[in-house]
Scaffold this active site. Structure first.
Site, PDB file in Angstrom:
ATOM      1  N   ASP A 161     102.123 -32.544  45.741  1.00 28.28           N
ATOM      2  CA  ASP A 161     102.811 -33.642  46.413  1.00 28.28           C
ATOM      3  C   ASP A 161     104.244 -33.242  46.810  1.00 28.28           C
ATOM      4  O   ASP A 161     105.003 -32.733  45.974  1.00 28.28           O
ATOM      5  CB  ASP A 161     102.839 -34.807  45.406  1.00 28.28           C
ATOM      6  CG  ASP A 161     103.258 -36.113  46.023  1.00 28.28           C
ATOM      7  OD1 ASP A 161     104.174 -36.123  46.848  1.00 28.28           O
ATOM      8  OD2 ASP A 161     102.658 -37.130  45.650  1.00 28.28           O
ATOM      9  N   ASP A 170      99.986 -40.398  66.206  1.00 24.24           N
ATOM     10  CA  ASP A 170      99.279 -41.100  67.287  1.00 24.24           C
ATOM     11  C   ASP A 170      98.965 -42.529  66.854  1.00 24.24           C
ATOM     12  O   ASP A 170      98.312 -43.256  67.583  1.00 24.24           O
ATOM     13  CB  ASP A 170      97.970 -40.372  67.636  1.00 24.24           C
ATOM     14  CG  ASP A 170      97.060 -40.241  66.425  1.00 24.24           C
ATOM     15  OD1 ASP A 170      97.579 -40.037  65.308  1.00 24.24           O
ATOM     16  OD2 ASP A 170      95.829 -40.354  66.583  1.00 24.24           O
ATOM     17  N   GLU A 207     107.657 -27.961  56.270  1.00 22.55           N
ATOM     18  CA  GLU A 207     106.599 -28.806  56.852  1.00 22.55           C
ATOM     19  C   GLU A 207     105.828 -29.485  55.728  1.00 22.55           C
ATOM     20  O   GLU A 207     105.265 -28.826  54.850  1.00 22.55           O
ATOM     21  CB  GLU A 207     105.658 -27.980  57.745  1.00 22.55           C
ATOM     22  CG  GLU A 207     104.637 -28.905  58.418  1.00 22.55           C
ATOM     23  CD  GLU A 207     103.834 -28.264  59.537  1.00 22.55           C
ATOM     24  OE1 GLU A 207     104.301 -27.279  60.145  1.00 22.55           O
ATOM     25  OE2 GLU A 207     102.724 -28.763  59.791  1.00 22.55           O
ATOM     26  N   THR A 256      99.018 -29.392  66.235  1.00 18.34           N
ATOM     27  CA  THR A 256      98.296 -29.445  64.963  1.00 18.34           C
ATOM     28  C   THR A 256      96.844 -29.865  65.238  1.00 18.34           C
ATOM     29  O   THR A 256      96.507 -30.318  66.328  1.00 18.34           O
ATOM     30  CB  THR A 256      98.923 -30.466  63.994  1.00 18.34           C
ATOM     31  OG1 THR A 256      98.552 -31.779  64.424  1.00 18.34           O
ATOM     32  CG2 THR A 256     100.425 -30.340  63.914  1.00 18.34           C
ATOM     33  N   ASP A 311      99.021 -39.295  57.058  1.00 10.26           N
ATOM     34  CA  ASP A 311      97.979 -40.320  56.875  1.00 10.26           C
ATOM     35  C   ASP A 311      98.568 -41.689  57.228  1.00 10.26           C
ATOM     36  O   ASP A 311      99.575 -42.091  56.632  1.00 10.26           O
ATOM     37  CB  ASP A 311      97.503 -40.324  55.411  1.00 10.26           C
ATOM     38  CG  ASP A 311      96.908 -38.983  55.023  1.00 10.26           C
ATOM     39  OD1 ASP A 311      96.063 -38.476  55.770  1.00 10.26           O
ATOM     40  OD2 ASP A 311      97.314 -38.429  53.976  1.00 10.26           O
ATOM     41  N   GLU A 313     101.345 -28.876  50.894  1.00 15.49           N
ATOM     42  CA  GLU A 313     100.042 -29.508  51.159  1.00 15.49           C
ATOM     43  C   GLU A 313      99.213 -29.501  49.872  1.00 15.49           C
ATOM     44  O   GLU A 313      98.899 -28.438  49.342  1.00 15.49           O
ATOM     45  CB  GLU A 313      99.332 -28.724  52.280  1.00 15.49           C
ATOM     46  CG  GLU A 313      97.930 -29.197  52.610  1.00 15.49           C
ATOM     47  CD  GLU A 313      97.860 -30.672  52.977  1.00 15.49           C
ATOM     48  OE1 GLU A 313      98.384 -31.066  54.019  1.00 15.49           O
ATOM     49  OE2 GLU A 313      97.297 -31.453  52.171  1.00 15.49           O
ATOM     50  N   TYR A 349      95.170 -32.474  63.955  1.00 13.90           N
ATOM     51  CA  TYR A 349      95.055 -33.917  64.193  1.00 13.90           C
ATOM     52  C   TYR A 349      95.611 -34.291  65.563  1.00 13.90           C
ATOM     53  O   TYR A 349      95.078 -35.176  66.232  1.00 13.90           O
ATOM     54  CB  TYR A 349      95.775 -34.702  63.084  1.00 13.90           C
ATOM     55  CG  TYR A 349      94.887 -34.938  61.893  1.00 13.90           C
ATOM     56  CD1 TYR A 349      94.601 -33.908  61.005  1.00 13.90           C
ATOM     57  CD2 TYR A 349      94.306 -36.176  61.659  1.00 13.90           C
ATOM     58  CE1 TYR A 349      93.772 -34.106  59.915  1.00 13.90           C
ATOM     59  CE2 TYR A 349      93.466 -36.384  60.568  1.00 13.90           C
ATOM     60  CZ  TYR A 349      93.214 -35.347  59.703  1.00 13.90           C
ATOM     61  OH  TYR A 349      92.377 -35.538  58.634  1.00 13.90           O
ATOM     62  N   GLU A 350      96.640 -33.605  65.975  1.00 20.15           N
ATOM     63  CA  GLU A 350      97.226 -33.867  67.295  1.00 20.15           C
ATOM     64  C   GLU A 350      96.209 -33.515  68.392  1.00 20.15           C
ATOM     65  O   GLU A 350      96.008 -34.286  69.334  1.00 20.15           O
ATOM     66  CB  GLU A 350      98.475 -33.001  67.436  1.00 20.15           C
ATOM     67  CG  GLU A 350      99.164 -33.108  68.763  1.00 20.15           C
ATOM     68  CD  GLU A 350     100.390 -32.186  68.820  1.00 20.15           C
ATOM     69  OE1 GLU A 350     100.573 -31.355  67.908  1.00 20.15           O
ATOM     70  OE2 GLU A 350     101.151 -32.312  69.781  1.00 20.15           O
TER      71      GLU A 350
HETATM   72  C1  LIG Z   1      96.264 -36.691  58.574  1.00 21.09           C
HETATM   73  S1  LIG Z   1      96.574 -35.176  57.792  1.00 21.09           S
HETATM   74  C2  LIG Z   1      97.498 -34.281  59.032  1.00 21.09           C
HETATM   75  C3  LIG Z   1      97.529 -32.809  58.795  1.00 21.09           C
HETATM   76  C4  LIG Z   1      98.333 -31.990  59.808  1.00 21.09           C
HETATM   77  N1  LIG Z   1      99.746 -32.310  59.724  1.00 21.09           N
HETATM   78  C5  LIG Z   1      97.829 -32.197  61.205  1.00 21.09           C
HETATM   79  O1  LIG Z   1      98.543 -32.838  61.991  1.00 21.09           O
HETATM   80  O2  LIG Z   1      96.718 -31.698  61.507  1.00 21.09           O
HETATM   81  C6  LIG Z   1      97.871 -35.586  56.621  1.00 21.09           C
HETATM   82  C7  LIG Z   1      98.075 -34.517  55.591  1.00 21.09           C
HETATM   83  O3  LIG Z   1      99.180 -34.877  54.758  1.00 21.09           O
HETATM   84  C8  LIG Z   1      98.887 -34.476  53.427  1.00 21.09           C
HETATM   85  N2  LIG Z   1      99.684 -35.310  52.506  1.00 21.09           N
HETATM   86  C9  LIG Z   1      99.512 -36.611  52.214  1.00 21.09           C
HETATM   87  N3  LIG Z   1     100.412 -37.031  51.309  1.00 21.09           N
HETATM   88  C10 LIG Z   1     101.191 -35.948  51.023  1.00 21.09           C
HETATM   89  C11 LIG Z   1     102.273 -35.729  50.137  1.00 21.09           C
HETATM   90  N4  LIG Z   1     102.737 -36.719  49.363  1.00 21.09           N
HETATM   91  N5  LIG Z   1     102.814 -34.492  50.076  1.00 21.09           N
HETATM   92  C12 LIG Z   1     102.334 -33.493  50.856  1.00 21.09           C
HETATM   93  N6  LIG Z   1     101.307 -33.644  51.718  1.00 21.09           N
HETATM   94  C13 LIG Z   1     100.731 -34.849  51.788  1.00 21.09           C
HETATM   95  C14 LIG Z   1      97.394 -34.716  53.292  1.00 21.09           C
HETATM   96  O4  LIG Z   1      96.826 -33.955  52.243  1.00 21.09           O
HETATM   97  C15 LIG Z   1      96.882 -34.322  54.670  1.00 21.09           C
HETATM   98  O5  LIG Z   1      96.472 -32.972  54.729  1.00 21.09           O
END
Ligand SMILES: C[S@@+](CC[C@H](N)C(=O)[O-])C[C@H]1O[C@@H](n2cnc3c(N)ncnc32)[C@H](O)[C@@H]1O
Length: 238
Positions: free
Chosen positions: A116, A174, A64, A212, A138, A89, A214-215
């Site tokens: 990353d 979304d 994930e 999740t 994001d 994460e 955000y969902e």
């Molecule tokens: C909008 S949040 C959604 C979090 C979770 N998946 C949820 O649905 O609640 C996007 C997440 O992706 C992570 N993220 C962004 N770029 C990433 C990358 N290159 N590698 C790993 N995670 C990343 C961010 O730190 C953030 O926590």
């Protein structure tokens, strides 16, 4: 890098790495539990040995990417003790929240990479992952920021390399701009095929789904997320 400057070899990461100061209990988890279940040292560049990391060879390994606070990851790991899970994460407050669940639920089948995902993908062996999740990434909605989106031809090739033949890749969002973008990028890539036969296949949560954060927020606002499932195509070179 040790002096705090950016390593030019590393891809640019645009997200946040932390927000508020961690509560002391969460900081203890970062100091003590994270090093025990971190899948690999961040500064190391060698290939990751999954059997050594998990202390076993599970029938399946799921990945994930961007797990946020980790609700989906810990729920999936709890429901599937025979499967191993890698969570990735870079946001330390999210990592700490997941560690709290790992401790509370006594999960032994999760390993973490707190940076990353593109750095992790380079170091995983080929054809080792049976299911990949990128959930509510994001959206970078401004046109000039679209190229920061995680889904692009390069990451799709990296994901394809680590995926087993027939591996599933679930992308949920979304943000309909990002959903269209992901569909276009996936269709441009020869290794991934969208499995949907009708709208019920992408409008509904997949089976045994753990929502999740955000969902849940999106559903609370009345938004209808899309859940796109792709399958890794067999290639002659594999
Ligand atoms: C909008 S949040 C959604 C979090 C979770 N998946 C949820 O649905 O609640 C996007 C997440 O992706 C992570 N993220 C962004 N770029 C990433 C990358 N290159 N590698 C790993 N995670 C990343 C961010 O730190 C953030 O926590």
């Amino acid at each position: 890098m040790k002096d705090g400057s950016r390593d030019p070899q590393k891809p640019m990461f645009y997200g946040r790495r932390r927000n508020h100061k961690l509560r002391s209990g969460r900081q203890v988890l970062i100091n003590d539990l994270l090093p025990k279940i971190r899948i690999a040292e961040i500064e190391d560049t060698s290939q990751i040995d999954l059997s050594a990391s998990f202390g076993r060879t599970a029938k399946d390994v799921r990945l994930e990417i961007g797990f946020g606070a980790g609700e989906h990851l810990s729920g999936d790991a709890l429901a599937n003790p025979d499967i191993d899970f890698i969570g990735c994460e870079p946001f330390i407050n999210g990592v700490a929240a997941l560690l709290a669940d790992v401790e509370r639920l006594e999960l032994t089948n999760i390993r973490l990479f707190d940076d990353d995902a593109r750095l992790l993908l380079e170091r995983l062996p080929a054809a080792c992952i049976s299911k990949i999740y990128v959930l509510f990434p994001d959206p970078w909605p401004k046109l000039r920021h679209n190229r920061r989106r995680f889904i692009n031809q390069e990451t799709l090739s990296s994901l394809s390399r680590v995926a087993k033949n027939d591996a599933e890749f679930i992308f949920a969002s979304d943000h309909m701009g990002y959903v269209s973008w992901a569909l276009v990028e996936m269709q441009r890539h020869a290794d991934w095929k969208w499995t949907a036969k009708g709208s019920s296949d992408w409008r509904q949560q997949p089976k045994d789904w753990v929502p999740t954060r955000y969902e849940t927020k999106a559903l609370g606002k009345g938004d209808a997320p899309a859940y796109l499932t792709f399958r890794r195509q067999n290639r002659e070179t594999d």
